[in-house]
Write an enzyme that holds these catalytic residues in place. Structure first.
Site, PDB file in Angstrom:
ATOM      1  N   ASP A 145       0.838  -1.199   0.000  1.00 20.53           N
ATOM      2  CA  ASP A 145       0.000   0.000   0.000  1.00 20.53           C
ATOM      3  C   ASP A 145       0.880   1.260   0.000  1.00 20.53           C
ATOM      4  O   ASP A 145       2.038   1.203  -0.412  1.00 20.53           O
ATOM      5  CB  ASP A 145      -0.955  -0.039   1.211  1.00 20.53           C
ATOM      6  N   HIS A 216      -3.931   6.375   2.583  1.00 21.21           N
ATOM      7  CA  HIS A 216      -4.594   5.125   2.181  1.00 21.21           C
ATOM      8  C   HIS A 216      -4.075   3.920   2.953  1.00 21.21           C
ATOM      9  O   HIS A 216      -4.847   3.134   3.515  1.00 21.21           O
ATOM     10  CB  HIS A 216      -4.352   4.970   0.676  1.00 21.21           C
ATOM     11  N   SER A 534     -11.299  -0.368  -1.709  1.00 20.21           N
ATOM     12  CA  SER A 534     -10.032  -0.333  -0.966  1.00 20.21           C
ATOM     13  C   SER A 534     -10.257  -0.531   0.528  1.00 20.21           C
ATOM     14  O   SER A 534      -9.372  -1.004   1.231  1.00 20.21           O
ATOM     15  CB  SER A 534      -9.343   1.027  -1.138  1.00 20.21           C
TER      16      SER A 534
END
Ligand SMILES: *[C@@H]1O[C@H](CO)[C@@H](O)[C@H](O)[C@H]1NC(C)=O
Ligand SMILES: *[C@@H]1O[C@H](CO)[C@@H](O)[C@H](O)[C@H]1NC(C)=O
Ligand SMILES: *[C@@H]1O[C@H](CO)[C@@H](O)[C@H](O)[C@H]1NC(C)=O
Ligand SMILES: *[C@@H]1O[C@H](CO)[C@@H](O)[C@H](O)[C@H]1NC(C)=O
Ligand SMILES: *[C@@H]1O[C@H](CO)[C@@H](O)[C@H](O)[C@H]1NC(C)=O
Ligand SMILES: *[C@@H]1O[C@H](CO)[C@@H](O)[C@H](O)[C@H]1NC(C)=O
Ligand SMILES: *[C@@H]1O[C@H](CO)[C@@H](O)[C@H](O)[C@H]1NC(C)=O
Ligand SMILES: *[C@@H]1O[C@H](CO)[C@@H](O)[C@H](O)[C@H]1NC(C)=O
Ligand SMILES: CC(=O)N[C@H]1CO[C@H](CO)[C@@H](O)[C@@H]1O
Ligand SMILES: CC(=O)N[C@H]1CO[C@H](CO)[C@@H](O)[C@@H]1O
Length: 761
Positions: A145, A216, A534
């Protein structure tokens, strides 16, 4: 990328921004490009000590005289046999004649696609998956990620067990990241960007380390396995104790998604390292659209991960609601769709006459002053000049299917706030506003319109930051979640399952802004609410870690089967889960897979549909891939293609009735063979029950399975009979095996469709 525009929904933003200039590819012969080269390791001459030196020498031998140094980027040995290198076209052509060369693909860019979601999933400390798995104790979840913000409370290691001795990972230091930042929660942190450097030699990284400069990765990793944090919220929305799905699992971050781009070469290196380090579960919230399995770095690298027993969870993508928009439709991974949870975020407008109306909002600001403000009804708020004449008033706007226009117009206007009367079902796109706003239903809208009409000086005061739990119906399938069939392998039904994805609260880097209000006031928070597949993917990864914790001997396919066959198809009103992207009709399995993940039931599925590496090889053979294409995935030169089959032993069924010719009205039958393993107690009898698939006859033979012992395997055949060209686009039903003692319900979705079954090549 460092600043984000808040009326662009975050999940869209996350998928657009990363396709940076890396996607632009030069065609000039002298310019270099990155390639991933697959090699047959049996060709390695004995003189070389290892693969790396062989690959180095292979690259050096083809470099043009003008090259000064070797252009090898990574050598791969665990999930791919070969390497990545930066090469000009003539150099690549020369390489193709080197001994052992199999194939090459250009280095492609990939797309990126809580306090409460654990309770909504039925997780609790008394019974079920949390206590049985010991909260994921001892399992290791790896994420590829954008990095991690290690100081956030979600990564504190209070209550964590010691790092398992089998762990080979590291905590690499780098820019603003010291190796001492790891602990018993965050046990690994590594970063991979040599591919980006090879592609853009002058690149400067915002942060050349595993530190997250995006948010994220901090969000996804804390969703999977964050520790308990009391008093978490995002500007008082979603307040409570936050924790990941597997709060006692260890986390390892492999940063390969950068502000500066995200390339396959780095991602393969990251997955390879995660497998070598010893992760149990991998969570991959990104993917590539429209690529064949033999060119897809996720498909290639995860094949070896699965072979080594690592469970892989991936995101379906945010390109819904159109059919065929899904990525990561890879038969050996779990592909996760996104759904809502039973939580709304609200605000209230108190009207001058004592009445009040309540709507949806995530506006972060608080108005301490309860002074009422004048309000004016505008109808469609799509004229900036006109709005600017209104002055410091709240505008009431009627959505006529133009919210996408009206919302930014109100944001740009010099007004005190905007209230929208709307039916829009995708409000998560708008809730995190920069200006005071409410979204009212048409019914609430009438109340406030009546008030304005009947009053000469109408005023309202606004109140924000309310969280409502127990919202019905929930879950619902989001419209943005990508739909099957998979274009890389349509013959297994994808997605596999749905999990919470909308407005999920999880950890956030404290230095990255969460919102801007009053046009320039930037706000920060330790937690943020994000939406997208996600967010659904790490939920499933954390839950898989719980199942693995309870059943360490189960294969990745067995864990996937347990999660799918025990998932829920009913919502909290006990009717079929609805699809927001399809007029709130019952969601088809092409949108939500087998159903909504139910971790407590997944621990005790009764039967499992298992699959081995040989089964996946048979499937690649049946796709008519060349020997070389199969080898890029399996890494073996001797794949046994004597029994090719597209019919994988999978806990779901998809049949294509799309033959459009002169005989399209003729009836045809399609058959599937399945073998189930009894993982319940020794003796048990299961009876098949089929819910009708409209326009089809479905048969199951035998329709009774009598198991005498645990571990026993029994087979059955399912047939679907209907017109060669079916009338509707999609029809679906379910096969359910129910044991006679009523202990287990093992459900599989059945889809018949006339959508295309063409495979991307
Ligand atoms: C990033 O850091 C690594 C190791 O810490 C170093 O080898 C590499 O050269 C750095 N890359 C850039 C672009 O600064
Ligand atoms: C990289 O920087 C060097 C020196 O500053 C410059 O000569 C070269 O043109 C740059 N290359 C690219 C691709 O921008
Ligand atoms: C919103 O829903 C109401 C009631 O169902 C309906 O009358 C109206 O036409 C809808 N408006 C829009 C813009 O869809
Ligand atoms: C909404 O109404 C405005 C003003 O009446 C009009 O200009 C606009 O075209 C309408 N938009 C839609 C999508 O109907
Ligand atoms: C975060 O922000 C603070 C205050 O602006 C700054 O001192 C610190 O260096 C920043 N940390 C990182 C890792 O960027
Ligand atoms: C593979 O080739 C065979 C023989 O030509 C054909 O019948 C089959 O449909 C092909 N399979 C796929 C998936 O295209
Ligand atoms: C290939 O698989 C078949 C069964 O699927 C087996 O009978 C055969 O021996 C295998 N051949 C090789 C070379 O392993
Ligand atoms: C069948 O094919 C014809 C000719 O390509 C096309 O016009 C027609 O729409 C197709 N019918 C269906 C139901 O797909
Ligand atoms: C450096 C940093 O961001 N630390 C914060 C992480 O979260 C905790 C609790 O939410 C804060 O107290 C830290 O300041
Ligand atoms: C929506 C709202 O009530 N906004 C008010 C918040 O407080 C400021 C300062 O008093 C006003 O200017 C806003 O209109």
């Amino acid at each position: 990328m460092a600043t984000h525009n808040h009326h662009v929904p975050l999940y869209l933003w996350l998928s657009i921004v990363t396709i940076s200039n890396l996607a632009k590819v030069s065609t000039l012969a002298h310019e270099s490009n990155n390639y991933i080269i697959h090699m047959d390791s049996s060709f390695m001459p004995k003189a070389f000590a290892d693969h790396h030196s062989w690959y180095l020498s292979t690259v050096d031998s083809v470099l043009s005289t003008s090259s000064i140094s070797s252009k090898l980027i990574y050598s791969y040995t665990h999930v791919l046999n070969g390497f990545s290198a930066s090469l000009s076209v003539p150099e690549l052509e020369a390489l193709k004649t080197s001994p052992g060369y199999i194939s090459s693909v250009r280095d492609l860019p990939v797309k990126r696609d809580t306090t409460h979601s654990s309770q909504f999933l039925g997780l609790n400390s008394k019974t079920g998956a949390w206590p049985v798995s010991n909260y994921g104790k001892g399992t290791i979840i790896g994420l590829v990620d954008t990095g991690v913000w290690p100081e956030n409370e979600s990564f504190n290691d209070a209550g964590m067990s010691e790092i398992p001795p089998r762990w080979k990972g590291e905590c690499e230091s780098g820019t603003q990241f010291s190796s001492s930042l790891c602990n018993k929660k965050l046990i690994g942190a590594r970063f991979f960007n040599k591919g980006i450097v090879a592609r853009q030699p002058n690149v400067t990284f915002t942060m050349n380390s595993t530190r997250d400069t995006d948010g994220h990765g901090t969000h996804t990793s804390s969703t999977a396995a964050g520790n308990y944090v009391a008093g978490a919220s995002c500007f008082n929305y979603a307040p409570g104790t936050a924790s990941g799905m597997a709060p006692r699992a260890h986390v390892a971050m492999y940063k390969a998604l950068w502000d500066e781009g995200a390339l396959s070469s780095d991602i393969i290196a990251a997955i390879e390292q995660a497998v070598v380090d010893g992760v149990d579960v991998l969570s991959l919230s990104f993917g590539l659209d429209g690529v064949a399995l033999y060119e897809d770095p996720v498909a290639i690298a995860t094949f070896s991960a699965i072979e080594k027993g690592v469970f892989v969870s991936t995101s379906a993508g945010n390109e819904g609601p159109v059919y065929g928009s899904l990525h990561n439709g890879i038969p050996w991974v779990l592909t996760v769709a996104a759904s809502t949870i039973d939580r709304d975020f609200q605000g209230t407008a108190h009207l001058g006459n004592g009445e009040s109306v309540t709507g949806m909002t995530l506006f972060p600001g608080v108005n301490s002053s309860s002074t009422p403000i004048p309000i004016v009804f505008i109808n469609a708020c799509d004229n900036l000049k006109m709005l600017n004449k209104v002055g410091n008033k709240i505008v009431l706007c009627q959505d006529n299917n133009s919210l996408e226009e009206q919302y930014p117009t109100v944001q740009d206007a010099n007004v005190a706030g905007g209230i929208f009367i709307t039916n829009n079902t995708d409000l998560e796109l708008f809730l995190q506003s920069q200006f005071p706003t409410l979204f009212l239903s048409p019914k609430e809208g009438e109340t406030i319109k009546d008030y304005i009409k009947s009053n000469s000086n109408p005023k309202v005061s606004l109140e924000f930051q309310k969280t409502l739990l127990g919202v019905r119906p929930a879950p619902t399938v989001t419209s943005y979640t990508s739909r099957g069939p998979s274009s890389s392998f349509p013959f297994t039904l994808k997605p596999d399952i749905t999990a919470p994805g909308s407005l999920i609260l999880a950890a956030w880097p404290r230095n990255i802004s969460v919102a801007t209000i009053n046009k320039k006031q930037v706000l920060y928070s330790e937690f943020n609410l994000l939406s997208g597949t996600s967010m659904a993917c790490p939920h499933a990864a954390g839950l898989a870690a719980l199942v693995k914790g309870a059943h360490p001997e189960w294969s990745p396919a067995a864990i996937r089967s347990a999660m799918m066959t025990t998932s829920d198809i009913l919502d909290n009103t006990l009717s079929s889960i609805k699809d927001i992207g399809d007029h709130l009709l019952p969601a088809s399995p092409l949108a939500m897979g087998a159903g909504h993940v139910n971790p407590n039931k997944a621990l005790n599925p009764g039967l499992i549909y298992d699959a081995t590496i040989d089964d996946y090889v048979n499937l690649l053979c049946a796709l008519n891939y060349t020997k070389e294409q199969i080898q890029t995935i399996t890494r073996s030169a001797s794949n046994n293609c004597s029994s090719p089959s597209l019919d994988l032993n999978y806990p779901s069924f998809i049949a294509f009735f799309n033959v459009n010719d002169s005989k399209s009205g003729v009836q045809t039958t399609q058959e599937f063979r399945r073998t189930v393993t009894n993982v319940g107690k020794g003796q048990s009898t299961y009876i098949a029950s089929v819910t009708a698939v409209k326009g089809f006859e479905v048969g199951v033979v035998p329709n009774k399975l009598v198991f005498r012992r645990e571990g026993e395997q029994l087979s059955f055949k399912l047939s679907i009979r209907g017109r060669r060209l079916m009338k509707e686009t999609v029809a679906f039903g379910y096969l359910t095996w129910v044991d006679t003692e009523g202990q287990h319900v093992v459900r599989s979705p059945i889809v018949a469709t006339k959508l295309s079954s063409d495979v991307v090549v």
